[in-house]
Design an enzyme around this catalytic site. Sequence first.
Site, mmCIF file in Angstrom:
data_model
loop_
_atom_site.group_PDB
_atom_site.id
_atom_site.type_symbol
_atom_site.label_atom_id
_atom_site.label_comp_id
_atom_site.label_asym_id
_atom_site.label_seq_id
_atom_site.Cartn_x
_atom_site.Cartn_y
_atom_site.Cartn_z
ATOM 1 N N ASP A 1 0.838 -1.205 0.000
ATOM 2 C CA ASP A 1 0.000 0.000 0.000
ATOM 3 C C ASP A 1 0.865 1.243 0.000
ATOM 4 O OD1 ASP A 1 -2.069 -1.685 0.168
ATOM 5 O OD2 ASP A 1 -2.706 -1.132 2.204
ATOM 6 N N ASP B 1 3.988 1.728 -1.070
ATOM 7 C CA ASP B 1 4.633 2.044 -2.344
ATOM 8 C C ASP B 1 3.620 2.487 -3.389
ATOM 9 O OD1 ASP B 1 7.138 1.545 -1.385
ATOM 10 O OD2 ASP B 1 7.048 -0.596 -1.841
ATOM 11 N N PHE B 2 2.424 1.887 -3.314
ATOM 12 C CA PHE B 2 1.376 2.304 -4.239
ATOM 13 C C PHE B 2 1.070 3.790 -4.033
ATOM 14 C CE2 PHE B 2 -2.884 3.011 -5.780
ATOM 15 C CZ PHE B 2 -2.988 2.208 -6.912
ATOM 16 N N ASP B 3 0.924 4.171 -2.765
ATOM 17 C CA ASP B 3 0.615 5.573 -2.459
ATOM 18 C C ASP B 3 1.697 6.522 -2.948
ATOM 19 O OD1 ASP B 3 -1.791 5.085 -1.416
ATOM 20 O OD2 ASP B 3 -1.179 5.193 0.696
ATOM 21 N N SER C 1 -35.214 -6.954 -17.638
ATOM 22 C CA SER C 1 -35.287 -7.672 -16.381
ATOM 23 C C SER C 1 -35.093 -9.164 -16.710
ATOM 24 C CB SER C 1 -36.642 -7.298 -15.825
ATOM 25 O OG SER C 1 -37.067 -8.137 -14.863
ATOM 26 N N LEU C 2 -35.263 -10.047 -15.764
ATOM 27 C CA LEU C 2 -35.124 -11.482 -16.046
ATOM 28 C C LEU C 2 -36.394 -12.203 -15.625
ATOM 29 C CD1 LEU C 2 -31.534 -12.244 -14.648
ATOM 30 C CD2 LEU C 2 -32.229 -12.429 -17.046
ATOM 31 N N GLU D 1 -24.519 -18.765 -14.063
ATOM 32 C CA GLU D 1 -23.844 -17.708 -13.301
ATOM 33 C C GLU D 1 -24.582 -17.493 -11.994
ATOM 34 O OE1 GLU D 1 -23.802 -14.199 -15.845
ATOM 35 O OE2 GLU D 1 -23.609 -15.559 -17.549
ATOM 36 N N LYS E 1 -26.486 -15.160 -9.393
ATOM 37 C CA LYS E 1 -27.257 -13.909 -9.507
ATOM 38 C C LYS E 1 -26.898 -13.047 -8.302
ATOM 39 C CE LYS E 1 -31.893 -12.268 -10.600
ATOM 40 N NZ LYS E 1 -32.175 -11.297 -9.561
ATOM 41 N N ASP F 1 -26.759 -9.954 -5.752
ATOM 42 C CA ASP F 1 -27.809 -9.116 -5.195
ATOM 43 C C ASP F 1 -27.244 -7.737 -4.856
ATOM 44 O OD1 ASP F 1 -30.367 -8.722 -4.555
ATOM 45 O OD2 ASP F 1 -30.323 -9.802 -2.650
ATOM 46 N N ARG G 1 -29.563 1.380 -13.738
ATOM 47 C CA ARG G 1 -30.571 0.749 -14.566
ATOM 48 C C ARG G 1 -31.838 1.601 -14.678
ATOM 49 N NH1 ARG G 1 -33.583 -5.057 -14.549
ATOM 50 N NH2 ARG G 1 -35.508 -4.075 -13.917
ATOM 51 N N TYR H 1 -21.291 -9.289 -15.891
ATOM 52 C CA TYR H 1 -21.901 -10.505 -16.421
ATOM 53 C C TYR H 1 -22.456 -10.414 -17.843
ATOM 54 C CZ TYR H 1 -25.806 -7.977 -14.290
ATOM 55 O OH TYR H 1 -26.691 -7.012 -13.912
ATOM 56 N N LYS I 1 -28.061 -18.794 -19.088
ATOM 57 C CA LYS I 1 -28.125 -18.094 -20.376
ATOM 58 C C LYS I 1 -27.771 -19.047 -21.514
ATOM 59 C CE LYS I 1 -26.781 -13.791 -18.140
ATOM 60 N NZ LYS I 1 -25.649 -12.942 -17.739
ATOM 61 N N LYS J 1 -34.485 -18.774 -8.749
ATOM 62 C CA LYS J 1 -34.386 -18.193 -7.404
ATOM 63 C C LYS J 1 -34.222 -19.288 -6.362
ATOM 64 C CE LYS J 1 -35.286 -13.739 -8.060
ATOM 65 N NZ LYS J 1 -35.771 -12.504 -7.570
ATOM 66 N N CYS K 1 -39.339 2.965 29.035
ATOM 67 C CA CYS K 1 -38.090 2.227 28.913
ATOM 68 C C CYS K 1 -38.177 0.939 29.732
ATOM 69 C CB CYS K 1 -36.929 3.082 29.396
ATOM 70 S SG CYS K 1 -35.375 2.191 29.407
ATOM 71 N N CYS L 1 -35.675 1.399 32.824
ATOM 72 C CA CYS L 1 -35.740 2.439 33.861
ATOM 73 C C CYS L 1 -37.108 3.113 33.927
ATOM 74 C CB CYS L 1 -34.656 3.483 33.632
ATOM 75 S SG CYS L 1 -34.975 4.520 32.199
ATOM 76 N N CYS M 1 -34.772 6.292 24.918
ATOM 77 C CA CYS M 1 -34.937 6.551 26.344
ATOM 78 C C CYS M 1 -34.065 7.764 26.681
ATOM 79 C CB CYS M 1 -34.485 5.343 27.168
ATOM 80 S SG CYS M 1 -34.292 5.764 28.911
ATOM 81 N N CYS N 1 -30.193 5.273 33.282
ATOM 82 C CA CYS N 1 -30.670 4.061 32.620
ATOM 83 C C CYS N 1 -29.513 3.068 32.493
ATOM 84 C CB CYS N 1 -31.240 4.457 31.262
ATOM 85 S SG CYS N 1 -31.951 3.100 30.347
HETATM 86 P P1 AMP Z 1 -34.764 -8.960 -11.544
HETATM 87 O O1 AMP Z 1 -34.338 -7.677 -10.877
HETATM 88 O O2 AMP Z 1 -35.254 -10.001 -10.598
HETATM 89 O O3 AMP Z 1 -35.658 -8.714 -12.729
HETATM 90 O O4 AMP Z 1 -33.435 -9.588 -12.135
HETATM 91 C C1 AMP Z 1 -32.714 -8.923 -13.126
HETATM 92 C C2 AMP Z 1 -31.469 -8.369 -12.517
HETATM 93 O O5 AMP Z 1 -30.617 -9.370 -12.037
HETATM 94 C C3 AMP Z 1 -30.625 -7.651 -13.512
HETATM 95 O O6 AMP Z 1 -31.059 -6.341 -13.696
HETATM 96 C C4 AMP Z 1 -29.275 -7.683 -12.871
HETATM 97 O O7 AMP Z 1 -29.108 -6.523 -12.090
HETATM 98 C C5 AMP Z 1 -29.334 -8.822 -11.896
HETATM 99 N N1 AMP Z 1 -28.284 -9.844 -12.097
HETATM 100 C C6 AMP Z 1 -27.483 -10.305 -11.116
HETATM 101 N N2 AMP Z 1 -26.629 -11.227 -11.569
HETATM 102 C C7 AMP Z 1 -26.855 -11.367 -12.887
HETATM 103 C C8 AMP Z 1 -26.266 -12.168 -13.903
HETATM 104 N N3 AMP Z 1 -25.264 -13.034 -13.641
HETATM 105 N N4 AMP Z 1 -26.745 -12.036 -15.154
HETATM 106 C C9 AMP Z 1 -27.755 -11.171 -15.425
HETATM 107 N N5 AMP Z 1 -28.350 -10.388 -14.508
HETATM 108 C C10 AMP Z 1 -27.919 -10.477 -13.241
HETATM 109 ZN ZN ZN Z 2 -34.057 3.839 30.118
#
Ligand code: AMP
Ligand code: ZN
Length: 665
Positions: free
Chosen positions: A31, A33-35, A80-81, A111, A113, A115, A134, A222, A285, A309, A403, A406, A421, A427
């Site tokens: 870190d 040396d990077f800095d 969306s998916l 892959e 998914k 979150d 998005r 992805y 996919k 899911k 509370c 107390c 509280c 307390c």
């Molecule tokens: P949903 O929000 O349930 O419609 O799912 C679609 C969202 O899944 C996409 O907008 C991505 O943000 C998310 N996502 C997460 N991982 C992946 C993946 N490996 N491939 C495609 N979408 C993904």
């Molecule tokens: Zn209290």
Amino acid sequence: MSPAQTIQLLRDELNTHNYNYYVLDNATISDFDFDIKLKELEQLEKENPLLFDANSPTQRVGGTVTRNFKTLVHKNRMYSLDNSYSKEDLLEWEKRVEKVLGSTALEYTCELKFDGASINLTYENGQFVKAVTRGDGFQGDEVTNNIKTIRSIPLSLKSSFVHDFEMRGEIILPLDGFKKMNAERLANGEEEYRNPRNTASGSLKLQDSSEVAKRPLDCLLYQIVTSERKYKTHFESLENARQVGFKVPKSIKLVKSIDQVFDFVNYWDEQRHKLPYETDGIVIKVNDLQQQEELGYTAKAPRWAIAYKFKAAQVTTVLNEITYQVGRTGAITPVANLEPVQLAGTTVKRASLHNADQIEKLDIREKDTVFVEKGGEIIPKITGVDFTKRAIDSKPTKYTHTCPECDTMLVRTVGDAKHYCPNEFGCAPQITGRIQHYISRKAMDIDGLGGETVDLLRKEGLIQNYADLYELTVEQVIPLERMAEKSAQNMINGIEKSKEISFEKVLFALGIRFVGETVAKKLAKHFKSIDNLMAATLVALIDVDEIGDRIAQSIIDFSSDLGNIQLINRLKSYGLQLEVSAEILENQTEVLKGAVFVVSGVFYQMSRNELKKAIEDNGGKVSASISKKTNFIVAGENMGPSKLMKAQDLGIEIISEQDFIDKIS
Ligand code: AMP
Ligand code: ZN
């Protein structure tokens, strides 16, 4: 070498180190040396404004402030998916795919998914151009400056790739980073963030990009969207994307049947709990890009992909009782005490109900049968009530008005989700919590005294506040449970020793709401003593860099409380450090005011860091590289010959370590 060449070399080098560390997880530089290299590059860029590059590694630290995020239309819609929940669902999806393609030899990628918050990154000619959220899929917010601070996102690609393309991915907050952020918020008396996903997406819309830079965000990619036909398959395009700098997770797998998809599902359904971030399913996919094109899209999702899911592990159990917990700052948290139940490998007995609104929203009552879930998250949560099982005589929950510790009437200010509280000094959990914070490692770091002992001492009536610690005697402590003469003596010694702890740490230890470690440091440096700080007006407080209304008001509240004033006076009388020490102050002068120093070589009378500190303490500035703005070079032994030449070229005064010491004394 010309400045342009040096700059290019440094940028390439820093980009490579970033890639190795953030994408390959393999550090190739310290870190420190990077800095140093980064500072050198910063300096060179400052001296050569014509060579500015918005994608230079120096642009990652943030600092821009965006008041209104621009709305931009996506060149290609972000779909969306569709979801699936069983093997049958997947087999049906395969049938639909085969019907369109008339083909049977299909390959799929599997892959995880992720979150988090989806993001669309645009690249042209190997350079990062912009990042857009998005939004509704058609248009989103431009968050380019915030995204640049995420180190795993390449700003310029390592080698040639598709020319113009969009890269789709997910901005996530890994679990340990999330926990760290919450620990800090707790220490500052702030409410914890609920989950990594919302925190990640909230981070993208912060106005100050340097705040985003401080958050441990990551980006997993992805999907590539482009009209160029460089690659035949999705898998191949992602593998290549990884080569040129993108963080494409290694978990992606190429398979040849739905059965193999299911092996992947089963494997990750178990293993996902060990991942460093949250996933809520997998995405399947069709691998061939030509086939993807033929399949096309429905009104909202691609036909060539489907999400599976994971079932959130869910059980039902009886809620026996709602109790209330009081935190160090007086915040009340309602807790569901459950009939113990097994869930995803652990026994669950309790779950947080967060606040009064949450209880009302779900209409949760004692004796209800409730659904308890553990999804991608670590902490179990109550997601609802099985109303069919509710007793006829059940009555809505009345949130406590007083509370639990107390009996004081609770207060709730507008805009605050939690009840508090207000009985700060009477307390029990607030008293104990404040003392526990005071002695904690990052605060007074008192050896020989732990959290449980604090509670015991309070119960025995020996301490009511942190000042009381300094009146304790060995004789008082020995009779306590699990205390021996030696441990008692250790404890008293530890307390005695804390009188040497520096003012900034004492200030943090006081537990003033919203005054965390960094804020305490700032305040200590600015006001120099507790007296100055407590006498400061709201305006004077807000005037300090990075101190806002909320912190300022909290300090005013603290300072105007008689109990606090008495406590501080007692701490003073015991000899605690309530001002910046004379030693530090004495070493701080303005004799070097405005002068810019470069330090080079090996030193004998002080270490390099001591030397730098001495420059700053005396009003000077330290710079990593030599430029026209440099006034002095402090040269130790073995100063680099190139530096020496450059210094001579620019006519900069070179002084020895001894010359420097003479200057400041
Ligand atoms: P949903 O929000 O349930 O419609 O799912 C679609 C969202 O899944 C996409 O907008 C991505 O943000 C998310 N996502 C997460 N991982 C992946 C993946 N490996 N491939 C495609 N979408 C993904
Ligand atoms: Zn209290």
